[in-house]
Write a protein that holds these residues in place. Structure first.
Motif, PDB file in Angstrom:
ATOM      1  N   LYS A   1      -4.264  13.024  14.325  1.00  0.00           N
ATOM      2  CA  LYS A   1      -4.859  14.038  15.201  1.00  0.00           C
ATOM      3  C   LYS A   1      -3.788  14.785  15.991  1.00  0.00           C
ATOM      4  CE  LYS A   1      -9.117  13.751  16.932  1.00  0.00           C
ATOM      5  NZ  LYS A   1      -9.877  14.336  15.818  1.00  0.00           N
TER       6      LYS A   1
ATOM      7  N   TRP B   1     -16.983   7.411  13.765  1.00  0.00           N
ATOM      8  CA  TRP B   1     -15.593   7.810  13.470  1.00  0.00           C
ATOM      9  C   TRP B   1     -15.533   9.254  12.970  1.00  0.00           C
ATOM     10  CZ3 TRP B   1     -10.940   4.536  11.783  1.00  0.00           C
ATOM     11  CH2 TRP B   1     -10.766   3.474  12.670  1.00  0.00           C
TER      12      TRP B   1
ATOM     13  N   MET C   1     -13.957  10.111   3.518  1.00  0.00           N
ATOM     14  CA  MET C   1     -14.724   9.075   4.215  1.00  0.00           C
ATOM     15  C   MET C   1     -16.221   9.240   3.947  1.00  0.00           C
ATOM     16  SD  MET C   1     -12.594   8.870   7.821  1.00  0.00           S
ATOM     17  CE  MET C   1     -13.741   7.721   8.594  1.00  0.00           C
TER      18      MET C   1
ATOM     19  N   VAL D   1     -15.453   0.914   8.524  1.00  0.00           N
ATOM     20  CA  VAL D   1     -14.009   1.182   8.387  1.00  0.00           C
ATOM     21  C   VAL D   1     -13.150  -0.033   8.728  1.00  0.00           C
ATOM     22  CG1 VAL D   1     -14.327   3.630   8.888  1.00  0.00           C
ATOM     23  CG2 VAL D   1     -13.735   2.070  10.759  1.00  0.00           C
ATOM     24  N   ASP D   2     -13.774  -1.107   9.189  1.00  0.00           N
ATOM     25  CA  ASP D   2     -13.011  -2.293   9.574  1.00  0.00           C
ATOM     26  C   ASP D   2     -12.788  -3.199   8.367  1.00  0.00           C
ATOM     27  OD1 ASP D   2     -11.690  -4.008  11.306  1.00  0.00           O
ATOM     28  OD2 ASP D   2     -13.518  -5.036  11.954  1.00  0.00           O
ATOM     29  N   ASP D   3     -12.351  -2.605   7.274  1.00  0.00           N
ATOM     30  CA  ASP D   3     -12.247  -3.327   6.010  1.00  0.00           C
ATOM     31  C   ASP D   3     -11.271  -2.574   5.095  1.00  0.00           C
ATOM     32  OD1 ASP D   3     -12.608  -4.411   3.473  1.00  0.00           O
ATOM     33  OD2 ASP D   3     -14.778  -4.562   3.672  1.00  0.00           O
ATOM     34  N   GLY D   4     -10.248  -3.285   4.656  1.00  0.00           N
ATOM     35  CA  GLY D   4      -9.254  -2.648   3.799  1.00  0.00           C
ATOM     36  C   GLY D   4      -9.859  -2.048   2.534  1.00  0.00           C
TER      37      GLY D   4
ATOM     38  N   GLY E   1      -9.900  -2.186  11.244  1.00  0.00           N
ATOM     39  CA  GLY E   1     -10.221  -0.849  11.748  1.00  0.00           C
ATOM     40  C   GLY E   1      -9.250  -0.364  12.809  1.00  0.00           C
TER      41      GLY E   1
ATOM     42  N   TRP F   1     -15.699  11.334  15.944  1.00  0.00           N
ATOM     43  CA  TRP F   1     -14.403  11.254  16.640  1.00  0.00           C
ATOM     44  C   TRP F   1     -13.391  12.203  15.972  1.00  0.00           C
ATOM     45  CZ3 TRP F   1     -10.447   6.907  15.400  1.00  0.00           C
ATOM     46  CH2 TRP F   1      -9.321   7.045  16.191  1.00  0.00           C
ATOM     47  N   ILE F   2     -13.266  12.064  14.652  1.00  0.00           N
ATOM     48  CA  ILE F   2     -12.346  12.941  13.928  1.00  0.00           C
ATOM     49  C   ILE F   2     -12.722  14.401  14.143  1.00  0.00           C
ATOM     50  CG2 ILE F   2     -11.723  13.692  11.573  1.00  0.00           C
ATOM     51  CD1 ILE F   2     -11.724  10.710  10.776  1.00  0.00           C
TER      52      ILE F   2
ATOM     53  N   TRP G   1       0.827  -1.217   0.000  1.00  0.00           N
ATOM     54  CA  TRP G   1       0.000   0.000   0.000  1.00  0.00           C
ATOM     55  C   TRP G   1       0.859   1.264   0.000  1.00  0.00           C
ATOM     56  CZ3 TRP G   1      -5.465   0.886   2.128  1.00  0.00           C
ATOM     57  CH2 TRP G   1      -6.329  -0.095   1.607  1.00  0.00           C
TER      58      TRP G   1
ATOM     59  N   ILE H   1      -8.257   6.020  -0.169  1.00  0.00           N
ATOM     60  CA  ILE H   1      -6.968   6.385  -0.769  1.00  0.00           C
ATOM     61  C   ILE H   1      -7.140   6.726  -2.253  1.00  0.00           C
ATOM     62  CG2 ILE H   1      -4.710   5.435  -1.455  1.00  0.00           C
ATOM     63  CD1 ILE H   1      -4.620   4.142   1.353  1.00  0.00           C
ATOM     64  N   ARG H   2      -7.925   5.942  -2.979  1.00  0.00           N
ATOM     65  CA  ARG H   2      -8.169   6.285  -4.392  1.00  0.00           C
ATOM     66  C   ARG H   2      -8.743   7.694  -4.502  1.00  0.00           C
ATOM     67  NH1 ARG H   2      -9.326   0.821  -5.282  1.00  0.00           N
ATOM     68  NH2 ARG H   2     -11.436   1.082  -4.472  1.00  0.00           N
TER      69      ARG H   2
ATOM     70  N   VAL I   1      -3.676  -3.425   6.865  1.00  0.00           N
ATOM     71  CA  VAL I   1      -4.648  -2.324   6.739  1.00  0.00           C
ATOM     72  C   VAL I   1      -6.095  -2.817   6.703  1.00  0.00           C
ATOM     73  CG1 VAL I   1      -2.987  -0.885   5.506  1.00  0.00           C
ATOM     74  CG2 VAL I   1      -4.619  -2.273   4.198  1.00  0.00           C
ATOM     75  N   ASP I   2      -6.268  -4.137   6.692  1.00  0.00           N
ATOM     76  CA  ASP I   2      -7.631  -4.681   6.613  1.00  0.00           C
ATOM     77  C   ASP I   2      -8.216  -4.829   8.018  1.00  0.00           C
ATOM     78  OD1 ASP I   2      -9.892  -5.711   5.389  1.00  0.00           O
ATOM     79  OD2 ASP I   2      -9.133  -7.760   5.319  1.00  0.00           O
TER      80      ASP I   2
ATOM     81  N   SER J   1      -5.965  14.546  10.696  1.00  0.00           N
ATOM     82  CA  SER J   1      -6.992  13.518  10.475  1.00  0.00           C
ATOM     83  C   SER J   1      -8.210  14.125   9.784  1.00  0.00           C
ATOM     84  CB  SER J   1      -7.404  12.862  11.794  1.00  0.00           C
ATOM     85  OG  SER J   1      -8.203  13.725  12.580  1.00  0.00           O
ATOM     86  N   LYS J   2      -8.422  15.420   9.969  1.00  0.00           N
ATOM     87  CA  LYS J   2      -9.622  16.044   9.390  1.00  0.00           C
ATOM     88  C   LYS J   2      -9.599  16.031   7.860  1.00  0.00           C
ATOM     89  CE  LYS J   2     -11.141  18.541  13.418  1.00  0.00           C
ATOM     90  NZ  LYS J   2     -10.253  17.885  14.389  1.00  0.00           N
TER      91      LYS J   2
ATOM     92  N   TRP K   1     -10.804   1.529   2.955  1.00  0.00           N
ATOM     93  CA  TRP K   1      -9.665   2.455   2.948  1.00  0.00           C
ATOM     94  C   TRP K   1      -9.018   2.552   1.575  1.00  0.00           C
ATOM     95  CZ3 TRP K   1      -9.512   5.881   6.577  1.00  0.00           C
ATOM     96  CH2 TRP K   1     -10.198   5.605   7.762  1.00  0.00           C
ATOM     97  N   ALA K   2      -9.070   1.466   0.822  1.00  0.00           N
ATOM     98  CA  ALA K   2      -8.588   1.550  -0.561  1.00  0.00           C
ATOM     99  C   ALA K   2      -9.403   2.609  -1.299  1.00  0.00           C
ATOM    100  CB  ALA K   2      -8.703   0.193  -1.251  1.00  0.00           C
TER     101      ALA K   2
ATOM    102  N   LEU L   1      -9.120  13.530   6.213  1.00  0.00           N
ATOM    103  CA  LEU L   1      -9.733  12.260   5.811  1.00  0.00           C
ATOM    104  C   LEU L   1     -11.254  12.345   5.712  1.00  0.00           C
ATOM    105  CD1 LEU L   1      -7.707   9.893   8.169  1.00  0.00           C
ATOM    106  CD2 LEU L   1      -7.579   9.923   5.689  1.00  0.00           C
TER     107      LEU L   1
END
Lengths: 374, 374
Positions: free
Chosen positions: A143, B78, B176, B129-132, A132, B81-82, A78, B139-140, A129-130, B169-170, B135-136, B172
């Motif tokens: 942060k 999340w 998201m 978010v508990d899944d790559g 959370g 949180w951010i 990644w 990132i894209r 990365v897979d 983090s903001k 996040w892919a 992101l």
């Protein structure tokens, strides 16, 4: 093995160790942060062919295994994707990952794989990365850091400070590199001197977040063959196998005449070495660095196979001896270069056989590299 | 139900629809992007007490269910949180999520939960978010957007353009929010007019990435009770229940005198309404907005229970009628306010009973809200 013996294997001959106290406490208890074996790691962007610099790293990795550390080789797919390697294609990077795994198995002399001491694990970043929890760590990190501070790390990626302004994914990279170390409960982070900045950043962030700080071990780096300023201590720049603006000392596969790639045969190595920078009057040459950090790590002497008319056979036992002989005109640069080239070709012969035994893996990568360097 | 009937339930009375063509094609085939039911979603940062604005949204959410859409309520933990909600603590945000779920079940009249048409799902962002792959996608997205472009979206979070410089983090957050919609195969994204900017950004990014574009449906937003510029079309700002600099029109729980919270009883509501801005000579008042977008969505008329000496009982059948009566001096502002207050208290009575039946859930949240507003 005593703690002292382990420490010697881990640290003797490295360029730098940062935060040795953590390693000391691990050696004292025999356990790492995670409660199991002391864990070391090194990360690579699978971005193309391997070059001679990997030999220096793999020598240290082998010593880590001999010291009963567990070693994770992070195939930072990644990170390579974010950093636009091989066209920014995860599929292409996976091809490079497969080759890279094979290369390291061979360079490390096929160590046992597993989670125990003296064993190695190959881990893809795409696996880390897979989860959370990984990203929660990345967010906690982000942060606590300013945009300006992240920019200052961009040389980790081989990038300028404003390179990410049009591709904001790059702002994730430093946090990910820190989080890799934290997620895997790493006790010892290994890298070339070029990874120093990434590691110091990781330690700074660990302080801010109250996280444990891995000991960082940095090896010498091998300069490019055409570099005149070839002392490794001048090369605290760059990273991830990437050439950095202003860091033309480091060997990089992006300069075809400056880099010996690990699949090169004896003829190609000889030709490349003949073109390497070497001024007999100067103490600096990439040839000296290769002699010191690769050849003399494996043997205590190097024979120079010279005809009688050029002075006859000679044995070199230190780099300083080679410098003196060259300066005094008692060793012709070409003889010296050819001797080092022959020794490197010997060292790489087993890897070359391994690569030739797996032609599909290598050829798939080679096609990608040709495509992306075209 | 015919497509026309479904369309009417989904769109009649909204402030704006963007990209209606996608909804049209779904209605024509009866299927959503994912091949199953047409999927709608609305996201909320679980950040504290619910206010009157949620009633407008829940009325539309109920119509979506009546139109046999599937509805996901994204509890954007999340994101909260951010965005530093409730002290930036995911544990506290989870307390708010539990309360929020309960509030929406009641406001939606306890719809069936599940994945089918007319059913609702409550989904935590922490699950997405508990899944790559999630996040892919992030990132894209980030690879295709400049820092400057992301900054321009920060009002989505209720933040200024330079608010993230010390908390990266903001950066992101916007990716998201777009990725949420894509990951869940959403066909219709619902929000107040204050979410317009977030949705237009999502559509722009979908164009760049070649992704399908959800239809975006925006409801009116209810202004704060003390706002003089109380027309909802003046309020295309802010977001996520957050007050934005310069957007003082929108009702916000951060102004205790300007917001009716959904747990308020009749007495409190009456008191707050009496303090609301109302100039009989002006067409603009938050009271008119509440009458139009809440009271008249549920009933076709509103009785004004007036003593004979003040003119006797009266029935109001439109907001324009109320404006005229006030301007002409035929309706006293206080009588008008008290009538709207009584109607709102009636509408909220079932929710208040529900909240009183689950005191622990509400009290846990209330303690957190007190702590973080102190």
């Amino acid at each position: 093995m005593t703690p002292d013996e382990r420490r010697s294997l881990i640290l003797d001959g490295v360029s730098e160790v940062v935060g040795a106290e953590h390693l000391e406490s691990c050696l004292a208890t025999g356990r790492g942060i995670g409660g199991g074996p002391i864990k070391a790691y090194i990360g690579f962007e699978p971005s193309g062919h391997a070059h001679l610099g990997w030999l220096v790293l793999s020598q240290r990795m082998r010593r880590f295994l001999d010291a009963d550390l567990h070693l994770t080789v992070l195939l930072a797919d990644w990170h390579g994707w974010i950093n636009d390697k091989l066209g920014g294609s995860l599929e292409s990077i996976e091809v490079a990952s497969v080759h890279m795994e094979s290369v390291f198995r061979c360079l490390l002399d096929d160590p046992p794989e597993g989670d125990g001491p003296g064993q190695v694990s190959f881990v893809r970043a795409s696996h880390l990365v897979d989860d959370g929890d990984y990203w929660a760590g990345v967010i906690r990190h982000m942060k606590n850091v300013s945009l300006a501070r992240i920019r200052k790390t961009f040389s980790i990626m081989g990038r300028d400070e404003d390179d990410a302004d049009g591709d904001t994914s790059k702002f994730l990279y430093p946090a990910m590199q820190s989080q890799d170390i934290h997620t895997m409960n790493i006790d010892v982070a290994l890298g070339g001197m070029d990874q120093r900045k990434a590691h110091m950043y990781m330690r700074d962030m660990a302080d801010r977040l109250g996280l444990p700080k891995a000991t960082c071990v940095h090896t010498p780096i091998i300069p490019g063959l055409r570099s005149a300023t070839g002392r490794m201590d001048a090369s605290i720049t760059g990273g991830s196998g990437v050439q950095v603006a202003g860091a033309d000392e480091k060997m990089s596969k992006s300069d075809p005449k400056g880099a010996i790639l690990l699949h090169h045969g004896a003829g190609r190595i000889r030709k490349l070495m003949r073109g390497a920078h070497l001024d007999p009057a100067s103490p600096d040459s990439p040839i000296h660095e290769i002699l010191e950090h690769i050849v003399f790590v494996r043997s205590t002497s190097m024979p120079v196979d010279r005809s009688e008319e050029h002075g006859g056979p000679l044995t070199i036992e230190s780099v300083d001896q080679a410098r003196r002989l060259l300066a005094d005109g008692d060793l012709h640069p070409l003889d010296y270069k050819e001797s080092v080239a022959a020794r490197i070709a010997d060292l790489l012969a087993p890897l070359r056989s391994r690569i030739e035994s797996e032609p599909a893996t290598f050829q798939a990568l080679d096609r990608l590299v040709q495509k992306h360097s075209a």
